[in-house]
Design a protein around this motif. Structure first.
Motif, PDB file in Angstrom:
ATOM      1  N   GLU A  54     -10.663   0.535   5.714  1.00  0.00           N
ATOM      2  CA  GLU A  54     -11.739   0.948   4.808  1.00  0.00           C
ATOM      3  C   GLU A  54     -12.806   1.771   5.524  1.00  0.00           C
ATOM      4  OE1 GLU A  54     -13.454  -2.200   2.593  1.00  0.00           O
ATOM      5  OE2 GLU A  54     -11.640  -2.655   1.457  1.00  0.00           O
ATOM      6  N   SER A  55     -13.048   1.482   6.802  1.00  0.00           N
ATOM      7  CA  SER A  55     -14.065   2.242   7.539  1.00  0.00           C
ATOM      8  C   SER A  55     -13.547   3.604   7.990  1.00  0.00           C
ATOM      9  CB  SER A  55     -14.533   1.446   8.755  1.00  0.00           C
ATOM     10  OG  SER A  55     -13.454   1.211   9.642  1.00  0.00           O
ATOM     11  N   SER A  56     -12.227   3.742   8.077  1.00  0.00           N
ATOM     12  CA  SER A  56     -11.608   5.015   8.460  1.00  0.00           C
ATOM     13  C   SER A  56     -10.396   5.231   7.553  1.00  0.00           C
ATOM     14  CB  SER A  56     -11.179   4.971   9.927  1.00  0.00           C
ATOM     15  OG  SER A  56     -10.592   6.193  10.307  1.00  0.00           O
ATOM     16  N   PRO A  57     -10.651   5.653   6.299  1.00  0.00           N
ATOM     17  CA  PRO A  57      -9.586   5.626   5.284  1.00  0.00           C
ATOM     18  C   PRO A  57      -8.655   6.839   5.264  1.00  0.00           C
ATOM     19  CG  PRO A  57     -11.669   6.217   4.279  1.00  0.00           C
ATOM     20  CD  PRO A  57     -11.958   6.001   5.731  1.00  0.00           C
ATOM     21  N   ILE A  58      -8.843   7.812   6.162  1.00  0.00           N
ATOM     22  CA  ILE A  58      -7.983   8.995   6.204  1.00  0.00           C
ATOM     23  C   ILE A  58      -7.280   9.033   7.549  1.00  0.00           C
ATOM     24  CG2 ILE A  58      -7.890  11.510   6.103  1.00  0.00           C
ATOM     25  CD1 ILE A  58     -10.375  11.499   4.411  1.00  0.00           C
ATOM     26  N   CYS A  59      -5.983   9.309   7.531  1.00  0.00           N
ATOM     27  CA  CYS A  59      -5.240   9.341   8.787  1.00  0.00           C
ATOM     28  C   CYS A  59      -4.042  10.271   8.655  1.00  0.00           C
ATOM     29  CB  CYS A  59      -4.771   7.931   9.168  1.00  0.00           C
ATOM     30  SG  CYS A  59      -3.796   7.860  10.691  1.00  0.00           S
ATOM     31  N   LEU A  92     -11.597   5.850  -1.146  1.00  0.00           N
ATOM     32  CA  LEU A  92     -11.407   7.270  -1.428  1.00  0.00           C
ATOM     33  C   LEU A  92     -10.283   7.484  -2.438  1.00  0.00           C
ATOM     34  CD1 LEU A  92     -11.786   8.853   2.130  1.00  0.00           C
ATOM     35  CD2 LEU A  92     -13.529   8.340   0.428  1.00  0.00           C
ATOM     36  N   ALA A  93      -9.196   6.739  -2.320  1.00  0.00           N
ATOM     37  CA  ALA A  93      -8.073   6.851  -3.253  1.00  0.00           C
ATOM     38  C   ALA A  93      -8.276   5.850  -4.390  1.00  0.00           C
ATOM     39  CB  ALA A  93      -6.759   6.583  -2.521  1.00  0.00           C
ATOM     40  N   LEU A  94      -8.530   6.349  -5.570  1.00  0.00           N
ATOM     41  CA  LEU A  94      -8.881   5.474  -6.689  1.00  0.00           C
ATOM     42  C   LEU A  94      -7.676   4.762  -7.279  1.00  0.00           C
ATOM     43  CD1 LEU A  94     -11.464   7.766  -8.533  1.00  0.00           C
ATOM     44  CD2 LEU A  94     -11.870   6.091  -6.729  1.00  0.00           C
ATOM     45  N   CYS A  95      -6.473   5.315  -7.112  1.00  0.00           N
ATOM     46  CA  CYS A  95      -5.283   4.703  -7.707  1.00  0.00           C
ATOM     47  C   CYS A  95      -4.614   3.709  -6.759  1.00  0.00           C
ATOM     48  CB  CYS A  95      -4.280   5.779  -8.106  1.00  0.00           C
ATOM     49  SG  CYS A  95      -3.690   6.781  -6.727  1.00  0.00           S
ATOM     50  N   GLY A  96      -5.224   3.470  -5.610  1.00  0.00           N
ATOM     51  CA  GLY A  96      -4.629   2.586  -4.620  1.00  0.00           C
ATOM     52  C   GLY A  96      -4.235   3.376  -3.387  1.00  0.00           C
TER      53      GLY A  96
END
Length: 456
Positions: A165-170, A187-191
């Motif tokens: 959650e603190s680094s949600p892009i990879c 960031l991703a609303l659909c899961g």
């Protein structure tokens, strides 16, 4: 070895008991079996089985040993709960458990399917794939959001990165080199969302691309000579258009004796040469320190005695360093950029150089571009799903403040078949390129003139 008995969980490794925890076995609902529903039956049996396995001990077993023990547990639980599973159903349950424990869960069958080029997970209930250039929804499901997140974290951890959650892009990669982008809530609303770009298990060549109608035979030979003559090439196209695949194929023409340094955010290039040094960026740690970006790697690459530098994709200020490398004796370098046309690609490179905040006027930047780049190759995924090289443009020079170019090859649309496949041809303009002298230095002038239809 994993042992179990009704009501208790035992785990042994090398003959020594590790865990012995009294535990009631969950009863499967009797009403459930009056109306057969195998998906629910497998789910309930899986839940029972997972309570009897100690993950740490299971991981010490070989894959074959783990499969044998899980298969035995499935049969044992089936007998205890009076569930009748045939051999095929039992094997499917065993494979699902193995995929969850040591693989990528429900994604494993999709990764093994060579007809699939892209996998897109939009939360636990919607998984899309691309086959032959077309998207389709497949009947693959995760248990819940946490199941998807667990798979995403396993992928990131395998390449030394983290996603939470603190680094949600990879950005990461799989063991076979497939590229993965991960996006987690909030960031991703659909899961949790995964985007996996698979790469062919076979080395892609220009001849294979000709057979797939990605380009014509003369155009393939043109690109081959461009690679051998050490022209600086920028491959342009949209997302999923095949830029990296084309660059991998063109690398076949590079002399095996050359030292190549590749620079990428997530290593995905699969060059077909023996002397390749692949380097990869590193994100910042939890404290925000330790980041190594593409610009840092480009500066370091100049000290590694490369014959060619290949940048997987330029996205920002590193475009300036890429042009500098091309202008300082590293001919034959290549890179890719996201753009819709060759002219847009040049404009994007100019804008990215401005991002370096080096204070150069626009004319000076354009002079750098003109002296660095020889060709812009535009590739596009067209509406019939086939990726085609639609333009090859030579960067000629600078007149006033405008970069001048000439198109050497172009794809001309001619119609459509009943099956929906586009018909067209790859047309050579027969213009005499300004880099013809460079081609002559490598003894390829006669062959090149034949391909271009030029008079001697």
């Amino acid at each position: 070895m994993i042992k179990s008995s009704f009501g208790r969980r035992f785990v042994e490794a090398e003959g020594r008991a590790i865990v012995a925890v009294p535990q009631p076995a969950p009863k499967l609902e009797e009403d459930h079996f009056r109306v057969p529903a195998m998906d629910e039956t497998r789910r309930q049996m899986r839940d029972v089985l997972l309570t009897r396995i100690e993950p740490a001990a299971a991981m010490r077993l070989s894959p074959d040993g783990l499969r044998t023990e899980i298969r035995r547990l499935v049969g044992e639980i089936g007998n205890e709960q009076r569930v009748q599973l045939n051999a095929r159903e039992q094997e499917r349950l065993v494979q699902e458990l193995l995929d969850d424990m040591v693989g990528l869960g429900p994604l494993e069958p999709l990764l093994a399917d060579d007809t699939i080029t892209d996998i897109m997970v939009n939360g636990p209930d919607k998984v899309w794939v691309e086959r032959r250039g077309k998207l389709e929804l497949v009947a693959v499901r995760f248990r819940d959001n946490q199941h998807v997140a667990n798979i995403a974290q396993r992928i990131a951890a395998s390449v030394g990165r983290r996603v939470d959650e603190s680094s949600p892009i990879c950005d990461a990669r799989l063991a076979d080199g497939s590229r993965v982008n991960i996006l987690l809530p909030p960031l991703a609303l659909c899961g949790p969302t995964l985007s996996i770009r698979k790469f062919s298990r076979r080395a892609i060549t220009l001849d294979m691309m000709v057979r797939q109608a990605n380009l014509s035979e003369p155009l393939a030979r043109f690109l081959e000579i461009a690679g051998k003559a050490r022209l600086n090439i920028l491959v342009s196209g949209g997302t999923g258009s095949g830029k990296t695949t084309l660059m991998n194929a063109m690398s076949q023409a590079i002399d095996p004796g050359e030292r190549i340094v590749t620079i990428e955010d997530a290593a995905e290039l699969r060059l077909q040469q023996p002397h390749v040094v692949s380097v990869e960026t590193r994100p910042a740690n939890l404290e925000g320190n330790g980041e190594i970006n593409q610009r840092d790697l480009l500066k370091n690459a100049l000290r590694m005695r490369p014959d060619r530098i290949i940048v997987g994709e330029v996205r920002g200020a590193e475009a300036f360093d890429m042009l500098q490398a091309m202008n300082t004796g590293h001919d034959g370098s290549m890179s890719t950029v996201h753009a819709n046309t060759p002219r847009d690609a040049l404009a994007r490179v100019e804008n990215m150089v401005l991002m370096a905040a080096i204070g150069l006027p626009s004319r000076a930047i354009r002079m750098q571009i003109v002296s660095a780049l020889d060709l812009v190759v535009q590739i596009e995924r067209m509406r019939d799903g086939i990726r085609r090289v639609v333009s090859v443009m030579e960067v000629v020079g600078l007149e006033s403040d405008v970069i001048t170019t000439q198109e050497l090859f172009a794809y001309r649309y001619e119609g459509e078949t009943r099956e929906g496949t586009l018909r067209g041809s790859f047309v050579c303009s027969r213009f005499r390129p300004h880099f013809l002298e460079r081609v002559a230095e490598f003894g390829l002038e006669k062959r090149f003139q034949e391909i271009m239809g030029l008079e001697g």
